[in-house]
Design a protein around this motif. Structure first.
Motif, PDB file in Angstrom:
ATOM      1  N   THR A  98       0.816  -1.216   0.000  1.00 38.08           N
ATOM      2  CA  THR A  98       0.000   0.000   0.000  1.00 38.08           C
ATOM      3  C   THR A  98       0.852   1.271   0.000  1.00 38.08           C
ATOM      4  OG1 THR A  98      -0.178  -0.252   2.396  1.00 38.08           O
ATOM      5  CG2 THR A  98      -2.017  -1.059   1.066  1.00 38.08           C
ATOM      6  N   THR A  99       2.074   1.176   0.474  1.00 39.64           N
ATOM      7  CA  THR A  99       3.027   2.282   0.376  1.00 39.64           C
ATOM      8  C   THR A  99       4.283   1.741  -0.292  1.00 39.64           C
ATOM      9  OG1 THR A  99       2.195   3.291   2.415  1.00 39.64           O
ATOM     10  CG2 THR A  99       4.347   4.011   1.634  1.00 39.64           C
ATOM     11  N   SER A 100       4.695   2.391  -1.372  1.00 40.24           N
ATOM     12  CA  SER A 100       5.822   1.849  -2.131  1.00 40.24           C
ATOM     13  C   SER A 100       6.726   2.969  -2.630  1.00 40.24           C
ATOM     14  CB  SER A 100       5.298   1.046  -3.332  1.00 40.24           C
ATOM     15  OG  SER A 100       6.367   0.509  -4.083  1.00 40.24           O
ATOM     16  N   ALA A 101       8.021   2.759  -2.451  1.00 40.13           N
ATOM     17  CA  ALA A 101       9.031   3.674  -2.989  1.00 40.13           C
ATOM     18  C   ALA A 101       9.855   2.920  -4.033  1.00 40.13           C
ATOM     19  CB  ALA A 101       9.945   4.185  -1.877  1.00 40.13           C
ATOM     20  N   PRO A 102      10.333   3.608  -5.062  1.00 39.40           N
ATOM     21  CA  PRO A 102      11.131   2.919  -6.082  1.00 39.40           C
ATOM     22  C   PRO A 102      12.485   2.487  -5.539  1.00 39.40           C
ATOM     23  CG  PRO A 102      11.143   5.287  -6.462  1.00 39.40           C
ATOM     24  CD  PRO A 102      10.174   5.052  -5.352  1.00 39.40           C
ATOM     25  N   ILE A 103      13.008   1.431  -6.106  1.00 37.23           N
ATOM     26  CA  ILE A 103      14.377   1.027  -5.778  1.00 37.23           C
ATOM     27  C   ILE A 103      15.316   2.117  -6.265  1.00 37.23           C
ATOM     28  CG2 ILE A 103      16.177  -0.695  -6.159  1.00 37.23           C
ATOM     29  CD1 ILE A 103      13.973  -2.737  -6.704  1.00 37.23           C
ATOM     30  N   ALA A 104      16.224   2.556  -5.419  1.00 35.36           N
ATOM     31  CA  ALA A 104      17.161   3.609  -5.796  1.00 35.36           C
ATOM     32  C   ALA A 104      17.968   3.189  -7.028  1.00 35.36           C
ATOM     33  CB  ALA A 104      18.101   3.919  -4.633  1.00 35.36           C
ATOM     34  N   LYS A 105      18.120   4.125  -7.957  1.00 36.24           N
ATOM     35  CA  LYS A 105      18.845   3.812  -9.186  1.00 36.24           C
ATOM     36  C   LYS A 105      20.267   3.339  -8.875  1.00 36.24           C
ATOM     37  CE  LYS A 105      18.129   6.382 -12.772  1.00 36.24           C
ATOM     38  NZ  LYS A 105      18.112   7.509 -13.743  1.00 36.24           N
ATOM     39  N   GLN A 106      20.870   3.919  -7.837  1.00 34.98           N
ATOM     40  CA  GLN A 106      22.223   3.519  -7.470  1.00 34.98           C
ATOM     41  C   GLN A 106      22.270   2.050  -7.034  1.00 34.98           C
ATOM     42  OE1 GLN A 106      20.527   6.155  -6.510  1.00 34.98           O
ATOM     43  NE2 GLN A 106      21.797   7.969  -6.263  1.00 34.98           N
ATOM     44  N   VAL A 107      21.165   1.543  -6.495  1.00 31.00           N
ATOM     45  CA  VAL A 107      21.085   0.134  -6.102  1.00 31.00           C
ATOM     46  C   VAL A 107      20.857  -0.743  -7.331  1.00 31.00           C
ATOM     47  CG1 VAL A 107      19.817  -1.557  -4.720  1.00 31.00           C
ATOM     48  CG2 VAL A 107      20.240   0.733  -3.804  1.00 31.00           C
ATOM     49  N   LEU A 108      19.966  -0.307  -8.217  1.00 27.62           N
ATOM     50  CA  LEU A 108      19.703  -1.077  -9.436  1.00 27.62           C
ATOM     51  C   LEU A 108      20.979  -1.291 -10.243  1.00 27.62           C
ATOM     52  CD1 LEU A 108      16.349   0.560 -10.607  1.00 27.62           C
ATOM     53  CD2 LEU A 108      16.650  -1.806  -9.837  1.00 27.62           C
ATOM     54  N   LEU A 109      21.865  -0.301 -10.202  1.00 28.20           N
ATOM     55  CA  LEU A 109      23.107  -0.394 -10.962  1.00 28.20           C
ATOM     56  C   LEU A 109      24.085  -1.411 -10.378  1.00 28.20           C
ATOM     57  CD1 LEU A 109      23.673   3.397 -11.779  1.00 28.20           C
ATOM     58  CD2 LEU A 109      22.976   1.586 -13.357  1.00 28.20           C
ATOM     59  N   GLN A 110      23.760  -1.943  -9.211  1.00 31.67           N
ATOM     60  CA  GLN A 110      24.632  -2.959  -8.596  1.00 31.67           C
ATOM     61  C   GLN A 110      24.227  -4.370  -9.015  1.00 31.67           C
ATOM     62  OE1 GLN A 110      25.153  -2.373  -4.365  1.00 31.67           O
ATOM     63  NE2 GLN A 110      25.951  -0.315  -4.612  1.00 31.67           N
ATOM     64  N   GLY A 111      23.627  -4.482 -10.185  1.00 39.31           N
ATOM     65  CA  GLY A 111      23.368  -5.806 -10.758  1.00 39.31           C
ATOM     66  C   GLY A 111      22.012  -6.392 -10.464  1.00 39.31           C
ATOM     67  N   LEU A 112      21.023  -5.559 -10.081  1.00 43.92           N
ATOM     68  CA  LEU A 112      19.699  -6.077  -9.795  1.00 43.92           C
ATOM     69  C   LEU A 112      18.904  -6.280 -11.089  1.00 43.92           C
ATOM     70  CD1 LEU A 112      20.493  -5.135  -6.919  1.00 43.92           C
ATOM     71  CD2 LEU A 112      18.085  -4.578  -6.573  1.00 43.92           C
ATOM     72  N   GLU A 113      18.094  -7.332 -11.105  1.00 42.92           N
ATOM     73  CA  GLU A 113      17.206  -7.608 -12.223  1.00 42.92           C
ATOM     74  C   GLU A 113      15.744  -7.400 -11.846  1.00 42.92           C
ATOM     75  OE1 GLU A 113      18.028 -11.627 -13.239  1.00 42.92           O
ATOM     76  OE2 GLU A 113      20.174 -11.276 -13.588  1.00 42.92           O
ATOM     77  N   ALA A 114      15.476  -7.058 -10.604  1.00 45.00           N
ATOM     78  CA  ALA A 114      14.106  -6.930 -10.105  1.00 45.00           C
ATOM     79  C   ALA A 114      13.336  -5.867 -10.884  1.00 45.00           C
ATOM     80  CB  ALA A 114      14.121  -6.573  -8.623  1.00 45.00           C
ATOM     81  N   SER A 115      12.106  -6.190 -11.241  1.00 43.58           N
ATOM     82  CA  SER A 115      11.244  -5.256 -11.946  1.00 43.58           C
ATOM     83  C   SER A 115      10.761  -4.183 -10.983  1.00 43.58           C
ATOM     84  CB  SER A 115      10.048  -6.011 -12.542  1.00 43.58           C
ATOM     85  OG  SER A 115       9.141  -5.120 -13.146  1.00 43.58           O
ATOM     86  N   ASP A 116      10.784  -2.930 -11.428  1.00 46.97           N
ATOM     87  CA  ASP A 116      10.370  -1.822 -10.565  1.00 46.97           C
ATOM     88  C   ASP A 116       9.802  -0.713 -11.433  1.00 46.97           C
ATOM     89  OD1 ASP A 116      10.237  -0.557  -7.932  1.00 46.97           O
ATOM     90  OD2 ASP A 116      11.769   0.803  -8.698  1.00 46.97           O
ATOM     91  N   SER A 117       8.706  -0.108 -10.990  1.00 45.43           N
ATOM     92  CA  SER A 117       8.039   0.924 -11.793  1.00 45.43           C
ATOM     93  C   SER A 117       8.801   2.236 -11.824  1.00 45.43           C
ATOM     94  CB  SER A 117       6.629   1.176 -11.239  1.00 45.43           C
ATOM     95  OG  SER A 117       6.701   1.810  -9.965  1.00 45.43           O
ATOM     96  N   GLY A 118       9.667   2.452 -10.833  1.00 46.08           N
ATOM     97  CA  GLY A 118      10.369   3.731 -10.731  1.00 46.08           C
ATOM     98  C   GLY A 118       9.504   4.838 -10.165  1.00 46.08           C
ATOM     99  N   LYS A 119       8.327   4.494  -9.638  1.00 48.65           N
ATOM    100  CA  LYS A 119       7.395   5.486  -9.109  1.00 48.65           C
ATOM    101  C   LYS A 119       7.151   5.266  -7.618  1.00 48.65           C
ATOM    102  CE  LYS A 119       4.818   6.155 -13.440  1.00 48.65           C
ATOM    103  NZ  LYS A 119       5.131   7.586 -13.613  1.00 48.65           N
ATOM    104  N   TYR A 120       6.716   6.328  -6.978  1.00 50.35           N
ATOM    105  CA  TYR A 120       6.214   6.258  -5.612  1.00 50.35           C
ATOM    106  C   TYR A 120       4.712   6.011  -5.683  1.00 50.35           C
ATOM    107  CZ  TYR A 120      10.608   8.559  -4.303  1.00 50.35           C
ATOM    108  OH  TYR A 120      11.932   8.872  -4.142  1.00 50.35           O
ATOM    109  N   SER A 121       4.177   5.277  -4.712  1.00 48.55           N
ATOM    110  CA  SER A 121       2.731   5.065  -4.711  1.00 48.55           C
ATOM    111  C   SER A 121       2.222   4.893  -3.294  1.00 48.55           C
ATOM    112  CB  SER A 121       2.346   3.844  -5.561  1.00 48.55           C
ATOM    113  OG  SER A 121       2.794   2.646  -4.954  1.00 48.55           O
ATOM    114  N   ARG A 122       0.929   5.210  -3.137  1.00 48.16           N
ATOM    115  CA  ARG A 122       0.274   5.042  -1.846  1.00 48.16           C
ATOM    116  C   ARG A 122      -1.201   4.734  -2.080  1.00 48.16           C
ATOM    117  NH1 ARG A 122      -0.691   9.400   3.067  1.00 48.16           N
ATOM    118  NH2 ARG A 122      -0.995   7.855   4.738  1.00 48.16           N
TER     119      ARG A 122
END
Length: 292
Positions: free
Chosen positions: A224-248
């Motif tokens: 119900t509350t969601s923050a995007p994975i930080a881009k700096q973290v995604l660049l460390q080899g993550l493949e997880a799907s993420d919208s890049g948006k905040y939501s509530r």
């Protein structure tokens, strides 16, 4: 008292975990208590009566700062049920700059995402940045140590030492492929299911694979509350799907913000917040005192 009654003593993860347990095993009878951080002295009689009525108390490691509600105090006063511990799952790996802005008067400053604030945005506002400048700073000025994720898992493993159930190993094996946290303390159902399966095994209840299949398809309770994975973290080899948006989600109504929209709306709120710099400093002090 029967062998199927239980309650859960813990934080906001308790309710979703209880629902997952009941889906996995309908014979389990759940008797709810309020989340640990909402309990006051006036709640003790009802709380203790519930604990005395169950066979199993599933609990997070509630420390002495919760006084009579600490696990050591509860075990001394209410020793009939079987106590089984599981972690309060807290992982800043995806969201290194997300935090509560705790207030010296109590409670937290409410923001666009309710209790949660992005410290990068708070600092940009305090630095006098425009929304455009803040957007540029957001991904470019802030960096992470190459071992950021490793340090998070070291902390997770340390906090789970001595507990009956664990989560860090599951998170470590899956965090790159799947987004397992919406905020630092709002895990996806997959993490809670992993804990629930261990709890069922501890109390000797068999796991139905048909029910597990059903539970795996449920909507994540804590999304119900969601923050995007930080881009700096995604660049460390993550493949997880993420919208890049905040939501509530509030009352079944979902609001979403792009990064620039989130910054703009947060700036509007902070412009009405006196002593924001002092609140940020106090929040950091409280986080150090609480150990996360």
């Amino acid at each position: 008292m029967t062998d199927s009654t239980f309650t859960i003593v813990g934080n906001c993860q308790s309710g979703p975990l209880a629902r997952i347990l009941q889906h996995l095993d309908p014979d389990l009878q759940y008797r709810s208590v309020k989340p640990i951080h909402t309990l006051g002295r006036e709640d003790w009689e009802e709380f203790s009566e519930t604990l005395r009525s169950v066979s199993f108390i599933f609990h997070q490691p509630i420390g002495d700062r919760f006084r009579e509600y600490s696990i050591s105090s509860l075990k001394a006063k209410i020793d009939r049920p079987i106590y089984i511990s599981f972690p309060s799952v807290y992982f800043k790996g995806y969201h290194p700059w997300l935090l509560y802005l705790r207030l010296p008067t109590g409670g937290t400053l409410q923001g666009v995402l309710g209790d949660y604030h992005d410290e990068r945005v708070v600092r940009s506002y305090l630095s006098g940045h425009s929304v455009l400048q803040a957007c540029e700073v957001f991904d470019n000025q802030y960096t992470l140590a190459p071992n950021h994720i490793d340090l998070e898992f070291q902390n997770l493993r340390k906090k789970e030492r001595g507990l009956d159930c664990k989560a860090w190993g599951y998170i470590y094996n899956h965090y790159r492929q799947n987004k397992l946290f919406y905020t630092m303390n709002h895990p996806a159902n997959d993490v809670l299911i992993h804990i629930a399966r261990q709890l069922l095994a501890r109390v000797g209840h068999p796991l139905s694979h048909d029910r597990l299949k059903f539970v795996l398809n449920l909507k994540d309770y804590l999304s119900t509350t969601s923050a995007p994975i930080a881009k700096q973290v995604l660049l460390q080899g993550l493949e997880a799907s993420d919208s890049g948006k905040y939501s509530r989600t509030v009352a079944n109504s979902v609001s979403t913000w792009s990064v620039s929209e989130y910054i703009s709306d947060s700036f509007a709120l902070y412009s009405k917040t006196p002593d924001l710099e002092k609140i940020l400093a106090f929040a950091h002090k409280r986080r150090q005192e609480m150990g996360f």
